[in-house]
Design a protein around this motif. Structure first.
Motif, PDB file in Angstrom:
ATOM      1  N   ALA A  46     -14.035  -4.656 -12.931  1.00 41.76           N
ATOM      2  CA  ALA A  46     -15.029  -4.345 -13.958  1.00 41.76           C
ATOM      3  C   ALA A  46     -15.148  -5.480 -14.972  1.00 41.76           C
ATOM      4  N   GLN A  47     -16.137  -5.345 -15.863  1.00 37.36           N
ATOM      5  CA  GLN A  47     -16.300  -6.256 -17.003  1.00 37.36           C
ATOM      6  C   GLN A  47     -15.514  -5.780 -18.218  1.00 37.36           C
ATOM      7  N   ASP A  48     -15.096  -4.543 -18.202  1.00 37.04           N
ATOM      8  CA  ASP A  48     -14.348  -3.951 -19.314  1.00 37.04           C
ATOM      9  C   ASP A  48     -12.852  -4.122 -19.059  1.00 37.04           C
ATOM     10  N   PRO A  49     -12.130  -4.843 -19.919  1.00 37.08           N
ATOM     11  CA  PRO A  49     -10.704  -5.062 -19.657  1.00 37.08           C
ATOM     12  C   PRO A  49      -9.884  -3.780 -19.599  1.00 37.08           C
ATOM     13  N   LEU A  50     -10.281  -2.765 -20.362  1.00 34.98           N
ATOM     14  CA  LEU A  50      -9.540  -1.506 -20.315  1.00 34.98           C
ATOM     15  C   LEU A  50      -9.748  -0.792 -18.991  1.00 34.98           C
ATOM     16  N   ARG A  51     -10.954  -0.906 -18.430  1.00 34.03           N
ATOM     17  CA  ARG A  51     -11.212  -0.309 -17.122  1.00 34.03           C
ATOM     18  C   ARG A  51     -10.454  -1.057 -16.032  1.00 34.03           C
ATOM     19  N   VAL A  52     -10.436  -2.374 -16.109  1.00 35.69           N
ATOM     20  CA  VAL A  52      -9.657  -3.158 -15.142  1.00 35.69           C
ATOM     21  C   VAL A  52      -8.178  -2.802 -15.251  1.00 35.69           C
ATOM     22  N   ALA A  53      -7.697  -2.664 -16.476  1.00 36.76           N
ATOM     23  CA  ALA A  53      -6.293  -2.297 -16.677  1.00 36.76           C
ATOM     24  C   ALA A  53      -5.985  -0.942 -16.064  1.00 36.76           C
ATOM     25  N   GLU A  54      -6.882   0.026 -16.266  1.00 36.66           N
ATOM     26  CA  GLU A  54      -6.673   1.378 -15.736  1.00 36.66           C
ATOM     27  C   GLU A  54      -6.634   1.384 -14.209  1.00 36.66           C
ATOM     28  N   LEU A  55      -7.644   0.758 -13.583  1.00 36.62           N
ATOM     29  CA  LEU A  55      -7.719   0.756 -12.123  1.00 36.62           C
ATOM     30  C   LEU A  55      -6.616  -0.108 -11.510  1.00 36.62           C
ATOM     31  N   GLY A  56      -6.367  -1.253 -12.126  1.00 36.44           N
ATOM     32  CA  GLY A  56      -5.324  -2.133 -11.610  1.00 36.44           C
ATOM     33  C   GLY A  56      -3.947  -1.508 -11.678  1.00 36.44           C
ATOM     34  N   ARG A  57      -3.658  -0.856 -12.795  1.00 36.45           N
ATOM     35  CA  ARG A  57      -2.364  -0.192 -12.934  1.00 36.45           C
ATOM     36  C   ARG A  57      -2.198   0.886 -11.868  1.00 36.45           C
ATOM     37  N   ALA A  58      -3.239   1.665 -11.645  1.00 39.71           N
ATOM     38  CA  ALA A  58      -3.166   2.729 -10.644  1.00 39.71           C
ATOM     39  C   ALA A  58      -2.964   2.160  -9.244  1.00 39.71           C
ATOM     40  N   PHE A  59      -3.631   1.044  -8.937  1.00 36.41           N
ATOM     41  CA  PHE A  59      -3.455   0.356  -7.653  1.00 36.41           C
ATOM     42  C   PHE A  59      -1.993  -0.039  -7.469  1.00 36.41           C
ATOM     43  N   VAL A  60      -1.436  -0.684  -8.486  1.00 37.66           N
ATOM     44  CA  VAL A  60      -0.053  -1.163  -8.422  1.00 37.66           C
ATOM     45  C   VAL A  60       0.918  -0.004  -8.196  1.00 37.66           C
ATOM     46  N   VAL A  61       0.784   1.038  -8.987  1.00 39.14           N
ATOM     47  CA  VAL A  61       1.712   2.167  -8.899  1.00 39.14           C
ATOM     48  C   VAL A  61       1.632   2.837  -7.531  1.00 39.14           C
ATOM     49  N   ALA A  62       0.412   3.087  -7.055  1.00 40.94           N
ATOM     50  CA  ALA A  62       0.252   3.774  -5.766  1.00 40.94           C
ATOM     51  C   ALA A  62       0.775   2.936  -4.615  1.00 40.94           C
ATOM     52  N   GLN A  63       0.481   1.655  -4.615  1.00 41.95           N
ATOM     53  CA  GLN A  63       0.916   0.798  -3.522  1.00 41.95           C
ATOM     54  C   GLN A  63       2.429   0.643  -3.508  1.00 41.95           C
ATOM     55  N   GLN A  64       3.016   0.380  -4.671  1.00 39.92           N
ATOM     56  CA  GLN A  64       4.456   0.147  -4.718  1.00 39.92           C
ATOM     57  C   GLN A  64       5.254   1.424  -4.452  1.00 39.92           C
ATOM     58  N   ALA A  65       4.674   2.577  -4.749  1.00 39.73           N
ATOM     59  CA  ALA A  65       5.347   3.838  -4.438  1.00 39.73           C
ATOM     60  C   ALA A  65       5.501   4.029  -2.937  1.00 39.73           C
TER      61      ALA A  65
END
Length: 372
Positions: free
Chosen positions: A184-203
């Motif tokens: 996204a263009q919104d850093p908070l949206r990128v942070a939200e989606l990116g964090r969720a990606f990281v957590v789900a994948q590493q789990a």
């Protein structure tokens, strides 16, 4: 579990893989990758050479690793292998190749599991057929993206994904948005989606890599560090509040690796690309943001580094800046040999601080052991 599609789907994806190859790394040897310089002639003791190999990721061409590649791994001259599209013929073939690589690693002195990695960002930017099929920009769920990536990689035995991209794109169609790699263009949206990606994948047992710190979101369409030097004159306040926000979130979520950009950021260091800058790697990423995991370079053969020198010079400069893993992705194992040889020689000569060298190895070895 994700499975490889057969002939019809593979044909449909083939053109996509070719198109994105220039964006996320080489599919063949990059012409500017100097594989004949001092990196190949440096000499060091076998023990130093093995220690240096613990910081190198190699690559090769074709469907099967050659005996030369397997010998390098048996000697402890590589910590990992990056897989490209032309290393993949079918699911079963890739599993067999990875099994051979793991067997070679098990025969190395002080054997540890290999870091077996690829780029599986989503949508058009995938090395392997399979999920995530939605691009970063079109997804509504970072968790779904991370889960799909982990399923695809875990199904064949890969344990590191060089994703997610956490760059916040400035405007549509620019370098990082061109293939919809940014959320996204919104850093908070990128942070939200990116964090969720990281957590789900590493789990699900696949380590995630946040890239390309401190952000390529302001890069114009043709600002590709694989092809040329790039300078991003982003004001310090915007860089930290806008570009770095998703990385803070990923670090807080426990992301295992961070890849640094080869662009120059004058607000942080006017003279060096981020991945060659102690100010960026040490002061910004580790000290200011508190990252304690493994740092990994972007492609060591990138033309953005042409003025740095040959493979050996690039490897030593990156290690001296505090980079842990060196990504030798020219698909020529000589590149990895030369990087390792130069690191070993520099360590023995005192050009690289031994304490810092050992700290990098400890971080890498902890990651390797944890992914067994």
């Amino acid at each position: 579990m994700a499975r490889f599609a057969m002939a019809r789907r593979s044909a449909r994806l083939a053109s996509v893989f070719v198109v994105v190859a220039a964006v996320i790394g080489p599919v063949s040897v990059v012409p500017d990758a100097d594989l004949s310089g001092s990196g190949g002639t440096a000499t060091a003791s076998p023990e130093s050479r093995r220690l240096a190999g613990g910081r190198v990721v190699l690559s090769y061409r074709g469907l099967s690793p050659t005996e030369a590649v397997l010998t390098m791994i048996r000697r402890g001259h590589a910590a990992g292998v990056i897989i490209f599209r032309d290393n993949v013929g079918s699911r079963d073939q890739l599993i067999r190749s990875l099994r051979r690589l793991r067997k070679a690693a098990a025969e190395a002195p002080g054997a540890r599991p290999l870091l077996l990695m690829t780029d599986q960002e989503g949508g058009p930017v995938r090395r392997l057929p399979g999920g995530p099929e939605t691009s970063a920009r079109r997804t509504e769920s970072g968790a779904d993206q991370g889960t799909a990536a982990a399923a695809t990689l875990g199904d064949v035995g890969l344990n590191v994904n060089l994703a997610p991209v956490l760059d916040v794109f400035d405007h549509p169609g620019n370098f990082i948005d061109r293939f919809e790699r940014s959320f996204a263009q919104d850093p908070l949206r990128v942070a939200e989606l990116g964090r969720a990606f990281v957590v789900a994948q590493q789990a699900r047992g696949v380590a995630a890599t946040a890239k390309h710190f401190p952000g390529l979101g302001s890069a114009e369409r043709e600002d590709n560090t694989d092809e040329r030097p790039v300078t991003l004159a982003v004001p310090l306040e915007r860089l930290r509040e806008h570009g770095e926000e998703p990385y803070r979130a990923a670090i807080a979520a426990g992301v295992r690796l961070v890849m640094l950009s080869w662009a120059v950021y004058p607000a942080l260091d006017p003279d060096r690309p981020a991945g060659l800058s102690r100010a960026v790697v040490g002061a910004e990423l580790r000290d200011r943001l508190g990252f304690r995991g493994v740092t990994v370079t972007d492609a060591l053969e990138a033309r953005a580094l042409a003025r740095v020198g040959d493979t050996g010079a690039r490897a030593v400069a990156a290690a001296g800046a505090g980079m842990d893993l060196l990504l030798c992705s020219a698909q020529d194992p000589r590149q990895a040999e030369q990087a390792g040889a130069a690191l070993a020689a520099a360590m023995e000569a005192g050009q690289l601080d031994r304490r810092s060298f050992d700290e990098s190895l400890a971080r890498i070895n902890e990651l390797r052991t944890s992914l067994s």
